[in-house]
Scaffold this motif. Structure first.
Motif, PDB file in Angstrom:
ATOM      1  N   GLU A 168     -12.225  12.741  -7.419  1.00 28.39           N
ATOM      2  CA  GLU A 168     -12.774  11.742  -6.504  1.00 28.39           C
ATOM      3  C   GLU A 168     -14.252  11.527  -6.824  1.00 28.39           C
ATOM      4  OE1 GLU A 168     -13.484  10.948  -1.684  1.00 28.39           O
ATOM      5  OE2 GLU A 168     -12.367  12.699  -2.384  1.00 28.39           O
ATOM      6  N   ARG A 169     -14.611  10.294  -7.023  1.00 23.32           N
ATOM      7  CA  ARG A 169     -15.977   9.934  -7.407  1.00 23.32           C
ATOM      8  C   ARG A 169     -16.421  10.759  -8.614  1.00 23.32           C
ATOM      9  NH1 ARG A 169     -16.780  10.022  -1.739  1.00 23.32           N
ATOM     10  NH2 ARG A 169     -18.035  11.933  -1.893  1.00 23.32           N
ATOM     11  N   VAL A 170     -15.720  10.537  -9.725  1.00 20.54           N
ATOM     12  CA  VAL A 170     -16.019  11.206 -10.991  1.00 20.54           C
ATOM     13  C   VAL A 170     -16.366  10.137 -12.022  1.00 20.54           C
ATOM     14  CG1 VAL A 170     -15.096  12.652 -12.848  1.00 20.54           C
ATOM     15  CG2 VAL A 170     -14.526  13.170 -10.465  1.00 20.54           C
ATOM     16  N   ALA A 171     -17.440  10.359 -12.784  1.00 25.94           N
ATOM     17  CA  ALA A 171     -17.883   9.375 -13.768  1.00 25.94           C
ATOM     18  C   ALA A 171     -17.992  10.021 -15.144  1.00 25.94           C
ATOM     19  CB  ALA A 171     -19.230   8.783 -13.359  1.00 25.94           C
ATOM     20  N   PHE A 172     -17.633   9.234 -16.165  1.00 31.08           N
ATOM     21  CA  PHE A 172     -17.754   9.655 -17.556  1.00 31.08           C
ATOM     22  C   PHE A 172     -18.736   8.705 -18.228  1.00 31.08           C
ATOM     23  CE2 PHE A 172     -13.706  11.117 -15.998  1.00 31.08           C
ATOM     24  CZ  PHE A 172     -13.521  12.359 -16.579  1.00 31.08           C
ATOM     25  N   THR A 173     -19.899   9.220 -18.625  1.00 28.11           N
ATOM     26  CA  THR A 173     -20.977   8.392 -19.151  1.00 28.11           C
ATOM     27  C   THR A 173     -21.347   8.846 -20.552  1.00 28.11           C
ATOM     28  OG1 THR A 173     -21.850   8.132 -16.891  1.00 28.11           O
ATOM     29  CG2 THR A 173     -23.310   7.538 -18.714  1.00 28.11           C
ATOM     30  N   ASP A 174     -21.221   7.946 -21.534  1.00 26.70           N
ATOM     31  CA  ASP A 174     -21.584   8.251 -22.928  1.00 26.70           C
ATOM     32  C   ASP A 174     -20.930   9.530 -23.423  1.00 26.70           C
ATOM     33  OD1 ASP A 174     -23.228   5.993 -23.098  1.00 26.70           O
ATOM     34  OD2 ASP A 174     -24.918   7.072 -22.228  1.00 26.70           O
ATOM     35  N   CYS A 175     -19.733   9.808 -22.965  1.00 29.03           N
ATOM     36  CA  CYS A 175     -19.045  11.019 -23.410  1.00 29.03           C
ATOM     37  C   CYS A 175     -17.751  10.652 -24.116  1.00 29.03           C
ATOM     38  CB  CYS A 175     -18.785  11.964 -22.237  1.00 29.03           C
ATOM     39  SG  CYS A 175     -17.666  11.301 -21.002  1.00 29.03           S
ATOM     40  N   THR A 176     -17.201  11.624 -24.813  1.00 25.96           N
ATOM     41  CA  THR A 176     -15.985  11.420 -25.590  1.00 25.96           C
ATOM     42  C   THR A 176     -14.850  12.245 -25.010  1.00 25.96           C
ATOM     43  OG1 THR A 176     -17.226  10.991 -27.627  1.00 25.96           O
ATOM     44  CG2 THR A 176     -14.940  11.701 -27.865  1.00 25.96           C
ATOM     45  N   LEU A 177     -13.733  11.577 -24.729  1.00 26.61           N
ATOM     46  CA  LEU A 177     -12.527  12.262 -24.272  1.00 26.61           C
ATOM     47  C   LEU A 177     -11.472  12.106 -25.356  1.00 26.61           C
ATOM     48  CD1 LEU A 177     -13.966  11.414 -21.444  1.00 26.61           C
ATOM     49  CD2 LEU A 177     -11.720  11.894 -20.476  1.00 26.61           C
ATOM     50  N   LYS A 178     -11.065  13.219 -25.951  1.00 28.57           N
ATOM     51  CA  LYS A 178     -10.065  13.205 -27.004  1.00 28.57           C
ATOM     52  C   LYS A 178      -8.810  13.913 -26.517  1.00 28.57           C
ATOM     53  CE  LYS A 178     -13.420  13.329 -30.833  1.00 28.57           C
ATOM     54  NZ  LYS A 178     -13.840  14.060 -32.055  1.00 28.57           N
ATOM     55  N   GLY A 179      -7.698  13.195 -26.532  1.00 31.64           N
ATOM     56  CA  GLY A 179      -6.421  13.813 -26.186  1.00 31.64           C
ATOM     57  C   GLY A 179      -6.342  14.328 -24.767  1.00 31.64           C
ATOM     58  N   ALA A 180      -6.872  13.583 -23.809  1.00 35.21           N
ATOM     59  CA  ALA A 180      -6.864  14.016 -22.408  1.00 35.21           C
ATOM     60  C   ALA A 180      -5.450  14.020 -21.836  1.00 35.21           C
ATOM     61  CB  ALA A 180      -7.761  13.113 -21.572  1.00 35.21           C
ATOM     62  N   ASP A 181      -5.149  15.039 -21.059  1.00 32.39           N
ATOM     63  CA  ASP A 181      -3.855  15.148 -20.377  1.00 32.39           C
ATOM     64  C   ASP A 181      -4.072  14.850 -18.901  1.00 32.39           C
ATOM     65  OD1 ASP A 181      -1.408  15.784 -19.285  1.00 32.39           O
ATOM     66  OD2 ASP A 181      -1.194  17.685 -20.358  1.00 32.39           O
ATOM     67  N   LEU A 182      -3.510  13.723 -18.433  1.00 32.02           N
ATOM     68  CA  LEU A 182      -3.647  13.306 -17.045  1.00 32.02           C
ATOM     69  C   LEU A 182      -2.340  13.457 -16.280  1.00 32.02           C
ATOM     70  CD1 LEU A 182      -5.744  10.006 -17.479  1.00 32.02           C
ATOM     71  CD2 LEU A 182      -6.566  12.356 -17.200  1.00 32.02           C
ATOM     72  N   THR A 183      -1.450  14.285 -16.750  1.00 28.92           N
ATOM     73  CA  THR A 183      -0.152  14.458 -16.112  1.00 28.92           C
ATOM     74  C   THR A 183      -0.304  14.858 -14.646  1.00 28.92           C
ATOM     75  OG1 THR A 183       0.796  15.170 -18.224  1.00 28.92           O
ATOM     76  CG2 THR A 183       2.053  15.657 -16.227  1.00 28.92           C
ATOM     77  N   GLY A 184       0.250  14.069 -13.749  1.00 29.01           N
ATOM     78  CA  GLY A 184       0.245  14.416 -12.329  1.00 29.01           C
ATOM     79  C   GLY A 184      -1.107  14.334 -11.654  1.00 29.01           C
ATOM     80  N   VAL A 185      -2.121  13.765 -12.321  1.00 30.77           N
ATOM     81  CA  VAL A 185      -3.464  13.708 -11.751  1.00 30.77           C
ATOM     82  C   VAL A 185      -3.535  12.662 -10.640  1.00 30.77           C
ATOM     83  CG1 VAL A 185      -4.437  11.919 -13.270  1.00 30.77           C
ATOM     84  CG2 VAL A 185      -5.903  13.763 -12.423  1.00 30.77           C
ATOM     85  N   THR A 186      -4.451  12.852  -9.705  1.00 28.46           N
ATOM     86  CA  THR A 186      -4.719  11.875  -8.650  1.00 28.46           C
ATOM     87  C   THR A 186      -6.176  11.437  -8.781  1.00 28.46           C
ATOM     88  OG1 THR A 186      -3.126  12.905  -7.149  1.00 28.46           O
ATOM     89  CG2 THR A 186      -4.773  11.442  -6.168  1.00 28.46           C
ATOM     90  N   LEU A 187      -6.395  10.129  -8.965  1.00 31.43           N
ATOM     91  CA  LEU A 187      -7.728   9.603  -9.201  1.00 31.43           C
ATOM     92  C   LEU A 187      -8.165   8.699  -8.055  1.00 31.43           C
ATOM     93  CD1 LEU A 187      -7.328   8.551 -12.964  1.00 31.43           C
ATOM     94  CD2 LEU A 187      -8.017  10.771 -12.041  1.00 31.43           C
ATOM     95  N   THR A 188      -9.400   8.897  -7.613  1.00 28.40           N
ATOM     96  CA  THR A 188     -10.004   8.043  -6.593  1.00 28.40           C
ATOM     97  C   THR A 188     -11.433   7.733  -7.018  1.00 28.40           C
ATOM     98  OG1 THR A 188      -8.698   9.123  -4.847  1.00 28.40           O
ATOM     99  CG2 THR A 188     -10.579   7.783  -4.146  1.00 28.40           C
ATOM    100  N   ASP A 189     -11.726   6.442  -7.223  1.00 23.50           N
ATOM    101  CA  ASP A 189     -13.075   6.041  -7.642  1.00 23.50           C
ATOM    102  C   ASP A 189     -13.535   6.810  -8.871  1.00 23.50           C
ATOM    103  OD1 ASP A 189     -13.666   4.038  -5.650  1.00 23.50           O
ATOM    104  OD2 ASP A 189     -13.778   5.675  -4.201  1.00 23.50           O
ATOM    105  N   VAL A 190     -12.706   6.828  -9.897  1.00 28.50           N
ATOM    106  CA  VAL A 190     -13.039   7.474 -11.167  1.00 28.50           C
ATOM    107  C   VAL A 190     -13.464   6.386 -12.155  1.00 28.50           C
ATOM    108  CG1 VAL A 190     -12.134   8.784 -13.122  1.00 28.50           C
ATOM    109  CG2 VAL A 190     -11.533   9.439 -10.782  1.00 28.50           C
ATOM    110  N   ASP A 191     -14.682   6.484 -12.662  1.00 30.61           N
ATOM    111  CA  ASP A 191     -15.255   5.461 -13.529  1.00 30.61           C
ATOM    112  C   ASP A 191     -15.221   5.927 -14.978  1.00 30.61           C
ATOM    113  OD1 ASP A 191     -16.633   3.397 -14.694  1.00 30.61           O
ATOM    114  OD2 ASP A 191     -18.247   3.354 -13.207  1.00 30.61           O
ATOM    115  N   LEU A 192     -14.343   5.308 -15.751  1.00 24.93           N
ATOM    116  CA  LEU A 192     -14.184   5.654 -17.163  1.00 24.93           C
ATOM    117  C   LEU A 192     -14.890   4.669 -18.082  1.00 24.93           C
ATOM    118  CD1 LEU A 192     -10.390   6.514 -16.956  1.00 24.93           C
ATOM    119  CD2 LEU A 192     -12.156   8.153 -17.608  1.00 24.93           C
ATOM    120  N   ARG A 193     -15.512   3.642 -17.531  1.00 23.92           N
ATOM    121  CA  ARG A 193     -16.073   2.564 -18.354  1.00 23.92           C
ATOM    122  C   ARG A 193     -17.150   3.046 -19.315  1.00 23.92           C
ATOM    123  NH1 ARG A 193     -18.017  -1.307 -13.788  1.00 23.92           N
ATOM    124  NH2 ARG A 193     -18.483   0.773 -12.922  1.00 23.92           N
TER     125      ARG A 193
END
Length: 236
Positions: A168-193
């Motif tokens: 909840e309210r999580v942001a990814f800024t200028d970072c690299t996500l490689k091979g992320a596993d989102l199985t069963g995750v719950t997202l609220t206001d997550v900014d991946l832009r």
């Protein structure tokens, strides 16, 4: 997929600013600190207002320990057991190690800077107002963890596992996500832009509640098509 919002144009951006809640960053102001005088970590230990500099905690057991108003700089945490530990109002800089056990721990108002870690166990942990800036973390295990007001900034996350976690309210800024596993995750206001690279290995269907950019939508198109069972072929 209806909840994963791709934005474009001034109207779209304004809508995101109005509708998405940004993550609150920690505001850590450390008091004057005393130097840690060694002796090794202790289970259920109480560490308050201490500076840990270049300590080697490899293989030590600090399960259930509490670190409050502390600075840990350049410390080795290979196979260190910190299960159910609490880090409060603290700054962790340049930590390095493999197999650190932070399962079911609590991190609140914490900055983690330039970490070089592998196989960190944070499953079942609670992270609130946490900034993770710079460095690289391989195989980060956040399964069933709870993240609220967390910012990943300028770091590399290789094959992070968010399975069953709540963000909840999580942001990814200028970072690299490689091979992320989102199985069963719950997202609220997550900014991946702001992610410099976004690669989802599993759980792309769980993006509801996230905000992505138009470019990221195009990059994810093959994964989304495969998830939906859509064949994409050029016209003969």
């Amino acid at each position: 997929m209806g909840g994963a919002r791709a934005t474009g144009g001034a109207a779209g951006k304004a809508g995101v600013r109005a509708g998405a809640k940004g993550a609150r960053r920690p505001e850590v102001r450390l008091p004057p600190l005393e130097a840690y005088r060694g002796g090794g970590l202790e289970p259920d230990g109480d560490y308050d207002g201490l500076r840990f500099q270049d300590e080697d905690f490899a293989g030590q057991d600090g399960g259930g320990a509490r670190f409050m108003d502390c600075a840990l700089t350049g410390c080795a945490v290979d196979e260190t057991r910190l299960h159910h530990a609490r880090f409060l109002d603290s700054v962790l800089t340049g930590l390095r190690g493999v197999g650190t056990d932070l399962a079911e721990s609590t991190l609140r108002d914490v900055e983690i800077v330039d970490a070089r870690l592998g196989g960190v166990q944070l499953h079942g942990a609670v992270l609130e107002r946490v900034l993770i800036r710079g460095g690289k973390i391989d195989y980060l295990n956040l399964r069933k963890a709870r993240l609220r007001d967390v910012v990943f900034e300028g770091c590399v996350l290789a094959e992070p596992d968010f399975g069953g976690a709540r963000l909840e309210r999580v942001a990814f800024t200028d970072c690299t996500l490689k091979g992320a596993d989102l199985t069963g995750v719950t997202l609220t206001d997550v900014d991946l832009r702001g992610a410099a690279e976004l690669e989802i290995a599993r759980g792309v269907e769980r993006l509801r509640g996230a905000v992505i950019s138009p470019g990221q939508l195009l990059d994810l198109a093959p994964v989304l098509a495969a998830e939906l069972g859509v064949r994409v072929e050029a016209e003969e």
